[in-house]
Structures are given as structure tokens and as C-alpha cells.
Design an enzyme around this catalytic site. Structure first.
Site, PDB file in Angstrom:
ATOM      1  N   GLU A 327      70.377  43.175 -79.373  1.00  0.00           N
ATOM      2  CA  GLU A 327      70.317  44.036 -80.554  1.00  0.00           C
ATOM      3  C   GLU A 327      70.888  43.283 -81.742  1.00  0.00           C
ATOM      4  O   GLU A 327      72.022  42.792 -81.695  1.00  0.00           O
ATOM      5  CB  GLU A 327      71.131  45.312 -80.351  1.00  0.00           C
ATOM      6  CG  GLU A 327      70.597  46.255 -79.308  1.00  0.00           C
ATOM      7  CD  GLU A 327      71.391  47.555 -79.249  1.00  0.00           C
ATOM      8  OE1 GLU A 327      70.791  48.576 -78.909  1.00  0.00           O
ATOM      9  OE2 GLU A 327      72.610  47.543 -79.549  1.00  0.00           O
ATOM     10  N   CYS A 328      70.113  43.192 -82.828  1.00  0.00           N
ATOM     11  CA  CYS A 328      70.555  42.606 -84.092  1.00  0.00           C
ATOM     12  C   CYS A 328      71.170  41.225 -83.861  1.00  0.00           C
ATOM     13  O   CYS A 328      70.450  40.260 -83.614  1.00  0.00           O
ATOM     14  CB  CYS A 328      71.502  43.560 -84.811  1.00  0.00           C
ATOM     15  SG  CYS A 328      71.703  43.165 -86.569  1.00  0.00           S
ATOM     16  N   GLY A 329      72.483  41.082 -83.908  1.00  0.00           N
ATOM     17  CA  GLY A 329      73.089  39.784 -83.681  1.00  0.00           C
ATOM     18  C   GLY A 329      72.733  39.201 -82.332  1.00  0.00           C
ATOM     19  O   GLY A 329      72.506  37.985 -82.206  1.00  0.00           O
TER      20      GLY A 329
END
Length: 436
Positions: A327-329
Site C-alpha cells: 500500500e502506497c509506500g
């Protein structure tokens, strides 16, 4: 069974509500009270400070993403508490346009649902009696929201305080405290908000100082007496489908953004969590059946991740036979490369061909509703997921097949669709809950 609560809110961001919330948690704890913190809306950083100040895990509540039943179940974290202190988000009535399927996510909506009265933090620098007009507007905006009173912040002098109090007396609004200007207890910030709690070398001293400051300038007994609730705290939390039975979870300063209600929900469903640190060049536990890389700050640690050869090789080996989701990072760390803010290119794990850059920052912020085009751990193709996106990365290349059809809270399509390759999947949005 109910536990009395209060929501600490404000007319806008940047008025001091986080400082007041932390001070109240610390001050009440120093009195021997058991205080349960909550945070309205999506946020990872403030709850970590809440947890440090109260000694109890802070839980996010979100009327856009969560049903009333789920919010009531999560409120059960306060079943053994003396008092609830919830921090609002943005301004009290700020939320998304209500599309009819969900709430708007505003702190006012959470107050109306729970019955927790609002304590409004007012930055009165540059005004005096006029602050009462602002408070009166907030007090009368919605009949479903009860304003317990106000805390005046950034008071310049005793005369300034007296003038502001006179205005509040005139419109019948209770002043619960007046905080003189004090910059010494300000917390450092970075692009996603405050610098993380775990990165604060003097955190306990800061919390003690802000607690003493609030105790000296706020009527704690009066504030506690004004707390209320209409929501039960003895209802069981709703289950959350785990991504697997044994979940290898990246957990360190680069990968710290995952909601407590997800981990708790996964464990309630019988999942075992196996943490590991990519920054320490650790690999996912080989006994795990799935690996999950949360968001965080990989851009601040890109050089370390690029040289963590054991981690990168181990993650690629894991993904040959078992699902890996980011997720994201975590998604960016699974990609081919990441350009940091100084323009330096760093090789990432290479499970996906995603290329991202922080050299030219652009904010991506808002709720996200996704319909999966391919499955991810714990959720089948076609599942609808509610989440949020908050980052400053720019996509340079995202050539892999899209993972989901993603829209914002107004139903407008967004470009950050996530992607997939083999057993590797990733998204820019953070999961909050599956959509009903």
C-alpha cells in the site's frame, strides 16, 4: 454500557487541536483516569501520539468508510475507560460531498452519531470579541451537534483573554480554558503531518510538558462533567477478513502506516502477524502464506532499502509462490525504482515495474472507492474496498496491468489504479474497510 466522551475540534486545521488533545490525554492520565483516544477520519500519525500520551491504542473512526455498527464495535476499545477523548479532523463540519451511500466523514457527523459533545479550539490571534461570532456559528450550524464549549488558543495577554471571554459570555458559550502563546511545545512537522512519534527523542518530556500546560489553563473537572455519549461500548467489533492465516507484515520507520483496527480484526479472525523490518535487511518469515507491505516513508529511507540486498532478494523469492501486497509506500518499494526528493534514483524490489518520483512533489489526497479487477490477499476479484490516498509521489511509469477501477468520494475516476504482476499487487490507496 456507555463511556462519556468529547470530540476536540476546531474551525480549521492548524489551530492547535492536536496539541490540546495530547495535553488533555496526558493531563487526565496524570490524574489517574483511564482515557481512551480516538481519531476521526484517516490518519496514521496523530494516533501514534495519542497512544504515547494515553498509554492506550488510539483507534480511527470514519463515517465515510465505516458503518454505524462498525464504529460502535470499534468504540468498544473504551469499554474499561473512564473517559473518551477523540480528535477531530480538519474543521468541524469539513467532509466530502455526501453521495447518499455513505457519510461525509466530518467530525460533526461522528459527534452526531456518538453523542460526544464538541470542544472547539479557537485560535484567537488577531481577534477578540469577534471570536464569539465564529463560535456561535459553529454552535448553531447543526441541531445534532452539541457544543460543550471553547478553548481559546494563542491568547496574547490577560486583557486579550478578558475581551474574548466577554464576547463568549454575550452569546452564552462556555469558555473551558485559555491558552497563552507558547511555541516551546510545538512538534516538528514534515509533508504528511507531524514527524512520527517514534522519531521524537524527547517525546515523553514533550507530552509531560503539554499535559502540565493544559492542566494549568483548562478546567479539566468542568470539561469532564460535560462529556456524554449515546453509543454503547460493550458491542463486539465487526470482523475483518485477514489477508492470510500467517501474515508477514513489514514494520519499521519506513513501513508504519497500517490501521490498528485492521491488525486487531485480522487477529480476531485467527490470523498470526509475523513482523519483519526491511530497513534491517530482514526477509518475510518463510512460514507465512502472505506478505503485506504497509505505507510509510520509503522515500526517506530509499538508499537503505536499495542496499538491503537480502530483503529485496527474499521478497522476490517469496513472491514466486505466495502473494505480496503493498500500500502506497509499500507499493512504491515493490516497484522498479524510486527517485528521492534530491533527484537520486534508487532501485527498489522490482516485483512490479512501477517507477515513482519525489523530485517534483504533487499532493494526492482523498477518499478512494476501488473495485478490484484482480484479487488481492483477503479480497476477491470484484470486491469493493474503501480507503484513502495521501502522498506526494509522481508516477513516472506504471506499465503493469491495473489492479482496480478507482474513484474518489465524488465518483470521479483517478489515475492511481494500482497494478499487478504475477502474485504481486499494490495500490496507492490505504485500505480502511471493505465496502458494504
Amino acid at each position: 454500557m456507555t463511556c462519556p466522551g468529547l470530540i476536540i475540534s476546531a474551525p480549521a486545521s492548524g489551530t492547535g487541536k492536536t496539541m490540546v488533545t495530547l495535553g488533555l490525554l496526558s493531563a487526565f492520565r496524570a490524574q489517574g483516569l483511564v482515557v481512551q483516544p480516538f481519531k476521526n477520519g484517516p490518519d496514521y500519525i496523530d494516533p501514534a501520539f495519542h497512544t504515547a500520551a494515553s498509554g492506550r491504542k488510539s483507534v480511527n473512526l470514519d463515517t465515510w468508510a465505516m458503518s454505524a455498527d462498525r464504529i460502535e464495535g470499534l468504540s468498544g476499545a473504551a469499554h474499561d475507560a473512564d473517559l473518551i477523548v477523540a480528535e477531530g479532523s480538519m474543521g468541524l463540519f469539513d467532509g466530502v460531498a455526501n453521495t447518499g451511500e455513505a457519510g461525509n466523514g466530518a467530525s460533526a457527523e461522528l459527534s452526531a452519531l456518538t453523542g460526544w459533545p464538541v470542544v472547539l479550539v479557537l485560535d484567537i490571534s488577531g481577534q477578540a470579541q469577534s471570536a464569539a461570532a465564529v463560535a456561535l456559528g459553529f454552535a448553531t450550524m447543526s441541531p445534532d451537534v452539541r457544543l460543550a464549549g471553547v478553548i481559546l488558543n494563542k491568547v496574547a495577554s490577560p486583557r486579550h483573554e478578558a475581551l474574548a471571554r466577554a464576547g463568549m459570555d454575550r452569546v452564552g458559550i462556555r469558555v473551558l480554558g485559555a491558552l497563552p502563546r507558547r511555541d516551546a511545545i510545538a512538534l516538528p512537522e514534515r509533508h504528511l503531518g507531524l514527524v512520527q512519534a517514534e522519531e521524537q527523542p524527547r517525546l515523553q518530556q514533550i507530552l509531560d510538558d503539554v499535559g502540565a500546560f493544559i492542566a494549568a489553563h483548562v478546567d479539566l473537572d468542568c470539561l469532564r462533567a460535560l462529556a456524554g455519549s449515546r453509543i454503547a461500548t460493550d458491542q463486539p467489533a465487526l470482523p475483518v477478513t485477514p489477508p492470510g492465516n500467517r501474515v508477514a507484515l513489514a514494520r519499521d520507520a519506513a513501513f508504519s502506516f497500517i490501521y490498528p483496527h485492521l491488525i486487531t480484526g485480522w487477529r480476531m479472525a485467527g490470523a498470526e502477524i509475523l513482523p519483519f523490518s526491511p530497513l534491517a535487511d530482514e526477509v518475510p518469515d518463510d512460514s507465512a502464506d502472505v506478505c503485506w507491505l504497509p505505507g510509510g516513508y520509503p522515500e526517506l529511507h530509499a538508499g537503505t532499502l536499495a542496499t538491503a540486498g537480502r530483503f529485496r532478494k527474499g521478497l522476490r523469492r517469496f513472491a514466486e509462490t505466495r502473494p505480496v501486497h503493498g500500500e502506497c509506500g509499500g507499493y512504491m518499494a515493490m516497484g522498479a525504482g524510486l527517485v528521492d526528493a534530491q533527484g537520486v534514483q534508487h532501485a527498489m524490489a522490482g516485483l512490479l515495474r512501477l517507477e515513482t518520483s519525489f523530485a517534483k512533489r504533487r499532493m494526492h489526497l482523498g477518499y478512494r472507492l476501488a473495485r478490484l479487477k484482480s484479487s488481492i490477499p483477503g479480497h476477491a476479484t470484484g470486491a469493493r474496498l474503501r480507503g484513502h490516498e495521501f502522498h506526494y509521489a509522481t508516477i513516472l511509469d506504471q506499465p503493469d496491468p491495473p489492479l482496480a477501477d478507482v474513484v474518489d468520494a465524488n465518483g470521479q475516476a483517478v489515475d492511481e489504479t494500482g497494478s499487478r504482476q504475477g502474485l504481486a499487487t499494490g495500490t496507492f490507496f490505504h485500505l480502511i474497510v471493505p465496502a458494504s
